[in-house]
Design a protein around this motif. Structure first.
Motif, short mmCIF file in Angstrom:
data_model
loop_
_atom_site.label_atom_id
_atom_site.label_comp_id
_atom_site.label_asym_id
_atom_site.label_seq_id
_atom_site.Cartn_x
_atom_site.Cartn_y
_atom_site.Cartn_z
N SER A 73 0.91 -1.27 0.00
CA SER A 73 -0.09 0.14 -0.01
C SER A 73 0.92 1.29 0.08
CB SER A 73 -0.93 0.25 1.46
OG SER A 73 -0.18 0.05 2.43
N ASP A 252 -4.70 7.13 0.99
CA ASP A 252 -4.75 7.03 2.64
C ASP A 252 -3.38 6.40 3.29
OD1 ASP A 252 -7.32 8.45 2.40
OD2 ASP A 252 -8.45 6.37 2.05
N PHE A 254 -1.93 3.43 5.75
CA PHE A 254 -2.49 2.13 5.70
C PHE A 254 -3.25 1.75 7.01
CE2 PHE A 254 -1.54 -2.10 7.72
CZ PHE A 254 -1.99 -2.92 6.91
N GLY A 257 -6.77 3.12 6.11
CA GLY A 257 -7.42 2.26 5.24
C GLY A 257 -7.97 0.85 5.82
N LEU A 258 -6.93 0.42 6.68
CA LEU A 258 -7.48 -0.79 7.46
C LEU A 258 -8.62 -0.62 8.30
CD1 LEU A 258 -6.57 -3.74 8.51
CD2 LEU A 258 -5.35 -2.62 10.34
N VAL A 261 -11.38 -0.87 6.08
CA VAL A 261 -11.72 -1.98 5.24
C VAL A 261 -12.51 -2.84 6.41
CG1 VAL A 261 -10.66 -4.14 4.53
CG2 VAL A 261 -10.00 -1.87 3.64
N SER A 393 -11.17 7.46 -1.23
CA SER A 393 -10.10 6.50 -0.51
C SER A 393 -9.74 5.50 -1.58
CB SER A 393 -10.50 6.00 0.73
OG SER A 393 -9.81 5.24 1.36
N HIS A 396 -6.39 0.13 -1.30
CA HIS A 396 -6.45 -0.68 -0.27
C HIS A 396 -6.67 -2.11 -0.74
CE1 HIS A 396 -6.89 3.01 1.87
NE2 HIS A 396 -8.06 3.37 1.70
N GLU A 397 -6.58 -2.41 -2.19
CA GLU A 397 -6.70 -3.63 -2.70
C GLU A 397 -5.97 -4.69 -1.85
OE1 GLU A 397 -8.07 -0.50 -5.39
OE2 GLU A 397 -5.96 -0.97 -4.43
N ILE A 399 -5.01 -4.71 1.02
CA ILE A 399 -5.40 -4.93 2.71
C ILE A 399 -6.50 -6.06 2.41
CG2 ILE A 399 -6.53 -3.83 4.20
CD1 ILE A 399 -5.19 -1.28 3.88
#
Length: 483
Positions: A73, A252, A254, A257-258, A261, A393, A396-397, A399
């Protein structure tokens, strides 16, 4: 229509993408089936230290997935893409570490550290290959149908990879006479001290050297296939930045983003459902050989029965791809995963019958194919839904894919622990010709009652999964408008 035609992938591109999934499965099967025997009988590592190597390697393998997802990421785009450089640069080091796993160093001390270091190193490097490869699904096309089709190609090749890895390692190593303990079932037939003494006398240096050489030859062949598949992937697939990104270019963090998600409801419901499904099939896979050998009495047939499962899974993946396209992914989940339930019940209720066992194996393979294909086919839909809810955002793929792989590997560790503890409590006799009644009852529970219960629980969770075919169509149109 013009835009859709531009997004279509050729059969060659889909095949090149699919071939990239083979290295992970080929090496994973070779290590899964043969590493423990190799450490104990060929490298002659003490059983306690061998268990430490295997356990630490599994734990480290699970940890590296979110770690690699984090670093991906943070990776900037290059002229090769954002994911392809990870695949290209990890491959040569992965081959070296894989080969050194199967090499016996001529050192009296430090042998345990040798295998621990290179086993963990390989797990890290193969994760650097597989996580970006999994996330690549989102970067080859914006069309859902094209991504679904490419995923079906990939799953077919990956299932073939599991068969190929087992066959290559088994055939090459099986050509030599493994000293003393070539088969775990051979000990069950030799209970007398005289027979055991005769077996120990076969531990000559020459045969042990031949066995070690055979393992290195197998590692070289599998390493060559790893390089070939990586080259086909890199040269035959183009990573498209525009296939995944929307209007914003500001990534964003990590952890931000986490958090987004893990707060996305469809993702949590999807991975929860497939966690229980994976646990069910891993319990079945891990204990089916013991079940066939001791409970059903098919000591000489279990390898063929396992092969029937894998071949059935390979041949039915195209059917499930057609089914999910024709009837929808949620319906494919219900039909595909639940189809194994009556056969799992029949194999323990009916008397021991070889024909019935093969029928169960084929049915289990059909369900394994559905459980193998559908998670990877449904994850892109969840990511598309996430993009609509968070249009500003992106990035994040990795993640999404890395944490799904993490939870799957964690489930594999749980299933292994459950099986080992249950059989130990039941009084499992190592190297025994037969097992006590409690062990046979436990095996029936592990291959029938428990998997059936877990499958039913997963189906209830999938009922809560909100993305059906109508929702997918709306998301597709909304994404086109955003782009």
């Amino acid at each position: 229509r013009l835009q859709e035609s531009r997004e279509r992938l050729s059969v060659c591109s889909k095949l090149c993408y699919a071939v990239g999934g083979a290295p992970y499965q080929i090496t994973g099967c070779a290590l899964g089936f043969f590493l423990q025997i190799y450490l104990l009988d060929v490298a002659q590592v003490d059983a306690f230290y061998a268990s430490i190597i295997l356990f630490v390697g599994r734990v480290w393998d699970a940890i590296t997935d979110p770690m690699v997802g984090f670093f991906i990421s943070k990776t900037s785009w290059t002229r090769f893409g954002r994911l392809m450089p990870w695949i290209m640069f990890s491959t040569p080091f992965a081959i070296i570490s894989y080969f050194l796993i199967w090499f016996v160093p001529d050192i009296s001390t430090g042998q345990v550290m040798w295998y621990l270091v290179f086993y963990c190193a390989f797990q890290t490097l193969v994760t650097c290959f597989h996580v970006p490869y999994s996330a690549l699904t989102m970067f080859i096309s914006r069309e859902q149908s094209e991504r679904d089709s490419a995923t079906a190609y990939r799953m077919t090749v990956e299932v073939l990879g599991t068969v190929l890895g087992t066959a290559i390692q088994g055939q090459i190593v099986g050509k030599v006479d493994t000293p003393c303990v070539g088969s775990p079932f051979f000990f069950g037939l030799t209970n007398s001290s005289v027979a055991m003494e005769e077996l120990n006398m076969t531990h000559d240096t020459g045969s042990l050297t031949d066995t070690r050489n055979a393992y290195m030859i197998a590692a070289g062949v599998i390493g060559g296939l790893y390089v070939l598949c990586a080259l086909i992937l890199v040269l035959g697939v183009r990573e498209r930045r525009e296939s995944c990104e929307l209007q914003s270019d500001e990534p964003d963090s990590f952890f931000q983003g986490l958090k987004l998600v893990m707060n996305h409801g469809p993702y949590i419901k999807l991975i929860a459902g497939f966690l229980f499904t994976s646990l069910a099939f891993m319990l079945l896979e891990g204990n089916f050989a013991l079940f066939c050998t001791y409970t059903l009495g098919f000591r000489n047939e279990f390898q063929n029965i396992l092969l029937a499962i894998m071949l059935s899974a390979t041949l039915t993946i195209p059917f499930w791809q057609w089914f999910l396209t024709r009837f929808g992914k949620k319906r494919a989940v219900y039909v595909g995963i639940s189809s194994a339930i009556p056969f799992l019940i029949a194999v323990v209720v009916l008397d021991s019958n070889l024909f019935v066992t093969y029928v169960v194996a084929v049915a289990a393979g059909i369900s394994v194919a559905a459980a193998f294909l559908l998670p990877w086919s449904m994850l892109p839909d969840v990511i598309d839904d996430f993009k609509l809810q968070h249009p500003s955002s992106h990035g994040h793929e990795a993640i999404f894919f890395s944490f799904y792989v993490f939870f799957t590997k964690f489930t594999a560790g749980v299933s292994l622990g459950i099986s080992t503890l249950s059989l130990d409590f039941a009084g499992y006799q190592t190297r025994g010709c037969s097992q006590p009644g409690q062990v046979n009852l436990t095996l029936k529970m592990l291959v029938s009652a428990v998997p059936v219960g877990l499958i039913l629980l997963s189906l209830l969770l999938f009922k809560l999964y909100p993305i059906d075919e109508e929702k997918r169509s709306k998301n597709k149109k909304a994404l086109q408008d955003l782009r």
